[in-house]
Design a protein around this motif. Structure first.
Motif, PDB file in Angstrom:
ATOM      1  N   GLY A 238     -14.836  31.863 139.847  1.00 29.21           N
ATOM      2  CA  GLY A 238     -16.123  32.500 139.124  1.00 29.21           C
ATOM      3  C   GLY A 238     -16.802  32.836 138.047  1.00 29.21           C
ATOM      4  N   HIS A 239     -16.636  34.129 137.555  1.00 30.60           N
ATOM      5  CA  HIS A 239     -16.304  34.236 135.968  1.00 30.60           C
ATOM      6  C   HIS A 239     -18.106  33.700 135.179  1.00 30.60           C
ATOM      7  CE1 HIS A 239     -15.327  34.169 131.321  1.00 30.60           C
ATOM      8  NE2 HIS A 239     -15.850  33.275 131.097  1.00 30.60           N
ATOM      9  N   THR A 240     -18.650  32.810 135.598  1.00 29.57           N
ATOM     10  CA  THR A 240     -19.860  32.777 135.012  1.00 29.57           C
ATOM     11  C   THR A 240     -20.670  33.387 134.587  1.00 29.57           C
ATOM     12  OG1 THR A 240     -20.272  30.797 136.429  1.00 29.57           O
ATOM     13  CG2 THR A 240     -18.724  29.687 134.906  1.00 29.57           C
ATOM     14  N   HIS A 241     -21.326  34.478 136.135  1.00 34.74           N
ATOM     15  CA  HIS A 241     -22.569  34.905 136.618  1.00 34.74           C
ATOM     16  C   HIS A 241     -23.301  34.039 136.392  1.00 34.74           C
ATOM     17  CE1 HIS A 241     -20.869  39.442 134.182  1.00 34.74           C
ATOM     18  NE2 HIS A 241     -19.470  38.277 135.830  1.00 34.74           N
ATOM     19  N   GLY A 242     -23.229  32.827 136.820  1.00 35.35           N
ATOM     20  CA  GLY A 242     -23.892  31.308 137.084  1.00 35.35           C
ATOM     21  C   GLY A 242     -25.253  31.767 135.469  1.00 35.35           C
ATOM     22  N   GLY A 243     -24.240  32.562 135.203  1.00 39.25           N
ATOM     23  CA  GLY A 243     -25.919  31.951 133.709  1.00 39.25           C
ATOM     24  C   GLY A 243     -26.073  33.398 132.857  1.00 39.25           C
ATOM     25  N   GLN A 244     -26.129  33.977 134.501  1.00 42.10           N
ATOM     26  CA  GLN A 244     -26.267  35.799 133.606  1.00 42.10           C
ATOM     27  C   GLN A 244     -28.489  35.738 133.523  1.00 42.10           C
ATOM     28  OE1 GLN A 244     -23.477  38.925 132.688  1.00 42.10           O
ATOM     29  NE2 GLN A 244     -24.804  40.303 132.488  1.00 42.10           N
ATOM     30  N   LEU A 245     -28.369  35.516 132.681  1.00 39.61           N
ATOM     31  CA  LEU A 245     -29.732  35.776 132.081  1.00 39.61           C
ATOM     32  C   LEU A 245     -30.447  33.356 131.699  1.00 39.61           C
ATOM     33  CD1 LEU A 245     -29.275  37.925 129.275  1.00 39.61           C
ATOM     34  CD2 LEU A 245     -30.166  38.628 131.663  1.00 39.61           C
ATOM     35  N   CYS A 246     -31.282  33.470 133.083  1.00 45.25           N
ATOM     36  CA  CYS A 246     -31.184  31.597 133.028  1.00 45.25           C
ATOM     37  C   CYS A 246     -33.028  31.443 132.683  1.00 45.25           C
ATOM     38  CB  CYS A 246     -30.910  31.528 134.645  1.00 45.25           C
ATOM     39  SG  CYS A 246     -28.933  31.358 134.783  1.00 45.25           S
ATOM     40  N   VAL A 247     -33.137  31.108 132.664  1.00 48.16           N
ATOM     41  CA  VAL A 247     -34.740  30.305 132.535  1.00 48.16           C
ATOM     42  C   VAL A 247     -35.236  29.075 133.730  1.00 48.16           C
ATOM     43  CG1 VAL A 247     -36.035  28.902 130.578  1.00 48.16           C
ATOM     44  CG2 VAL A 247     -34.431  30.047 129.526  1.00 48.16           C
ATOM     45  N   PRO A 248     -36.076  30.010 134.106  1.00 46.09           N
ATOM     46  CA  PRO A 248     -36.700  29.488 135.451  1.00 46.09           C
ATOM     47  C   PRO A 248     -37.374  27.943 134.609  1.00 46.09           C
ATOM     48  CG  PRO A 248     -37.698  31.169 135.208  1.00 46.09           C
ATOM     49  CD  PRO A 248     -36.658  31.215 134.090  1.00 46.09           C
ATOM     50  N   GLY A 249     -36.672  26.903 135.838  1.00 50.64           N
ATOM     51  CA  GLY A 249     -36.961  25.539 135.403  1.00 50.64           C
ATOM     52  C   GLY A 249     -35.985  25.029 134.144  1.00 50.64           C
ATOM     53  N   TYR A 250     -34.852  25.803 133.805  1.00 46.28           N
ATOM     54  CA  TYR A 250     -34.454  25.113 133.026  1.00 46.28           C
ATOM     55  C   TYR A 250     -32.929  26.011 133.261  1.00 46.28           C
ATOM     56  CZ  TYR A 250     -31.655  23.929 128.057  1.00 46.28           C
ATOM     57  OH  TYR A 250     -30.495  23.630 127.814  1.00 46.28           O
ATOM     58  N   GLY A 251     -32.557  26.925 134.488  1.00 44.73           N
ATOM     59  CA  GLY A 251     -31.086  27.508 134.381  1.00 44.73           C
ATOM     60  C   GLY A 251     -30.525  28.226 133.394  1.00 44.73           C
ATOM     61  N   ALA A 252     -29.095  27.491 133.819  1.00 45.27           N
ATOM     62  CA  ALA A 252     -28.256  29.096 132.199  1.00 45.27           C
ATOM     63  C   ALA A 252     -27.754  28.009 131.118  1.00 45.27           C
ATOM     64  CB  ALA A 252     -26.985  28.400 133.466  1.00 45.27           C
ATOM     65  N   LEU A 253     -27.840  29.488 130.059  1.00 46.55           N
ATOM     66  CA  LEU A 253     -27.801  28.899 128.723  1.00 46.55           C
ATOM     67  C   LEU A 253     -26.345  28.920 128.319  1.00 46.55           C
ATOM     68  CD1 LEU A 253     -30.921  31.426 127.514  1.00 46.55           C
ATOM     69  CD2 LEU A 253     -31.221  28.803 127.561  1.00 46.55           C
ATOM     70  N   VAL A 254     -25.695  29.347 129.476  1.00 47.46           N
ATOM     71  CA  VAL A 254     -24.136  29.862 128.593  1.00 47.46           C
ATOM     72  C   VAL A 254     -24.099  29.751 129.538  1.00 47.46           C
ATOM     73  CG1 VAL A 254     -24.601  30.552 125.925  1.00 47.46           C
ATOM     74  CG2 VAL A 254     -24.425  31.968 127.717  1.00 47.46           C
ATOM     75  N   THR A 255     -22.089  28.741 130.118  1.00 43.20           N
ATOM     76  CA  THR A 255     -21.384  29.641 130.798  1.00 43.20           C
ATOM     77  C   THR A 255     -20.092  30.420 130.924  1.00 43.20           C
ATOM     78  OG1 THR A 255     -19.317  27.608 130.391  1.00 43.20           O
ATOM     79  CG2 THR A 255     -21.656  27.424 131.944  1.00 43.20           C
ATOM     80  N   ASN A 256     -19.909  30.837 129.140  1.00 43.82           N
ATOM     81  CA  ASN A 256     -18.890  31.826 128.914  1.00 43.82           C
ATOM     82  C   ASN A 256     -17.112  30.647 129.211  1.00 43.82           C
ATOM     83  OD1 ASN A 256     -18.237  34.144 127.643  1.00 43.82           O
ATOM     84  ND2 ASN A 256     -18.207  35.203 129.810  1.00 43.82           N
ATOM     85  N   CYS A 257     -17.793  29.592 129.060  1.00 39.77           N
ATOM     86  CA  CYS A 257     -16.095  29.343 128.938  1.00 39.77           C
ATOM     87  C   CYS A 257     -16.489  27.727 128.361  1.00 39.77           C
ATOM     88  CB  CYS A 257     -15.723  29.423 130.603  1.00 39.77           C
ATOM     89  SG  CYS A 257     -16.232  28.517 131.752  1.00 39.77           S
ATOM     90  N   HIS A 258     -16.367  26.232 128.699  1.00 41.34           N
ATOM     91  CA  HIS A 258     -15.934  25.071 128.379  1.00 41.34           C
ATOM     92  C   HIS A 258     -16.762  23.937 129.596  1.00 41.34           C
ATOM     93  CE1 HIS A 258     -13.095  26.168 125.514  1.00 41.34           C
ATOM     94  NE2 HIS A 258     -13.609  25.049 124.768  1.00 41.34           N
ATOM     95  N   LEU A 259     -17.502  24.906 130.748  1.00 42.62           N
ATOM     96  CA  LEU A 259     -17.884  24.685 132.045  1.00 42.62           C
ATOM     97  C   LEU A 259     -19.088  24.367 131.132  1.00 42.62           C
ATOM     98  CD1 LEU A 259     -16.931  23.490 134.898  1.00 42.62           C
ATOM     99  CD2 LEU A 259     -17.892  25.762 135.533  1.00 42.62           C
ATOM    100  N   ASP A 260     -19.558  22.949 131.948  1.00 39.81           N
ATOM    101  CA  ASP A 260     -20.715  22.433 131.227  1.00 39.81           C
ATOM    102  C   ASP A 260     -21.517  23.331 132.713  1.00 39.81           C
ATOM    103  OD1 ASP A 260     -21.349  19.967 133.950  1.00 39.81           O
ATOM    104  OD2 ASP A 260     -19.099  20.595 133.219  1.00 39.81           O
ATOM    105  N   ARG A 261     -23.067  23.684 132.111  1.00 39.77           N
ATOM    106  CA  ARG A 261     -24.321  24.177 132.586  1.00 39.77           C
ATOM    107  C   ARG A 261     -24.354  23.564 134.102  1.00 39.77           C
ATOM    108  NH1 ARG A 261     -28.737  24.433 130.844  1.00 39.77           N
ATOM    109  NH2 ARG A 261     -28.992  22.339 129.893  1.00 39.77           N
TER     110      ARG A 261
END
Length: 328
Positions: A238-261
């Motif tokens: 879990g943990h990432t919240h899916g990015g939580q605040l995402c940009v439509p058409g782009y997706g997550a800005l951050v993952t809050n860990c070292h996992l890639d977007r």
């Protein structure tokens, strides 16, 4: 002598003023939507993954993560309680259940009937420590210094889960049979705060198991690599919240860990044989109570046998009307 006062203000009827007013209105509408509507637009997603040994049956796994419960969150509690109607074979909880010291009874009551089903769990940092206010810009730095809030009653939560029959997989290998499928499962404590000790579970799990399952709260690549090296079939996180605040058409800005977007939520491949499922979670920190283009979710995973010669997984997102609860 007459004096002329220069007026630098912009008339409200000018294009610049109208643009500024429109932008302010859009920002206000976005804030209301993300904090009131989408944050409570709970969604059940469904996905299918071919990870069981050939010849195995099917296993329906409900993955829950990042509840971040506050005692007053009645809408969330009611929605979670309805998940038992899905009658999953196995429930997996990958941590961050709490957001308040008084939230343990609310979590236990919300999970309700699910605690009577076979279940496995690990904890996250927000089971051990309460949330604290943070500068959101820190999330763009993967190695920012972390501060812990007040201690949370994780021992009480673990006791409640264990008394109802769920198995704590923290630094422990567990074996169980569920719906005719033999499962070997192991987990680590939260890598996000350096509590993981993979060496306590290192080694290939029982080769007779039809599913080798790994659990971790934060999907840190160094931990995923270790699970993959030991031939695990599937890791849930879990943990990432899916990015939580995402940009439509782009997706997550951050993952809050070292996992890639690209792997911030949902199913993906890790290495040549292991699958990874990351839940976008059901909650948020009380200090950042917003979601945008990233609805809170639980996931029902249907695990099926691998086919001879491999084959692509089918992944389906479904929104079940009877389980959705969106605030008007």
């Amino acid at each position: 002598m007459a004096r002329v006062r220069e007026n630098n203000s912009t008339p409200l009827s000018s294009p610049a003023a109208r643009l500024a007013a429109g932008a302010a209105g859009a920002a206000a509408a976005g804030l209301v939507y993300s904090t009131v509507i989408e944050r409570n637009a709970f969604t059940l997603r469904e996905a299918t993954a071919a990870v069981l040994e050939p010849g195995s049956g099917q296993l329906r796994v409900l993955h829950i993560s990042d509840i971040h419960m506050l005692p007053r969150q009645r809408v969330k509690q009611a929605w979670i309680s309805e998940l038992d109607d899905l009658e999953p074979d196995l429930v997996i909880n990958t941590g961050d259940n709490l957001a308040n010291p008084a939230a343990v009874p609310a979590v236990v009551q919300a999970l309700g009937g699910l605690l009577s089903r076979p279940g496995l769990f690990v904890f996250g940092s927000n089971d051990y420590f309460g949330p604290t206010p943070k500068n959101p810009m820190k999330y763009f730095r993967k190695d920012h210094q972390r501060t812990h809030g007040e201690p949370l009653p994780w021992q009480d939560l673990r006791a409640a889960f264990s008394e109802r029959g769920w198995l704590d997989t923290t630094h422990t290998v567990r074996e169980l049979e569920v719906a005719g499928v033999r499962v070997a499962a192991a987990g680590v404590d939260d890598p996000h705060i350096g509590r993981d000790r993979y060496e306590t579970i290192a080694g290939r799990p029982n080769p007779l198991a039809q599913l080798r399952l790994g659990l971790t709260h934060s999907p840190e690549p160094r931990v995923l690599d270790q699970f993959a090296a030991d031939d695990y079939d599937l890791v849930l996180a879990g943990h990432t919240h899916g990015g939580q605040l995402c940009v439509p058409g782009y997706g997550a800005l951050v993952t809050n860990c070292h996992l890639d977007r690209s792997r911030v939520k949902g199913l993906s491949n890790w290495g040549s044989t292991m699958k990874l499922h990351v839940s976008a979670g059901l909650g948020t920190s009380p200090y950042a109570p917003a979601r945008f283009s990233c609805r809170p979710e639980a996931t029902l995973l249907t695990l099926v046998a691998t086919r001879s010669g491999g084959g692509a997984d089918e992944t389906v997102d479904q929104f079940l009307p009877q389980l959705e609860n969106t605030l008007a």
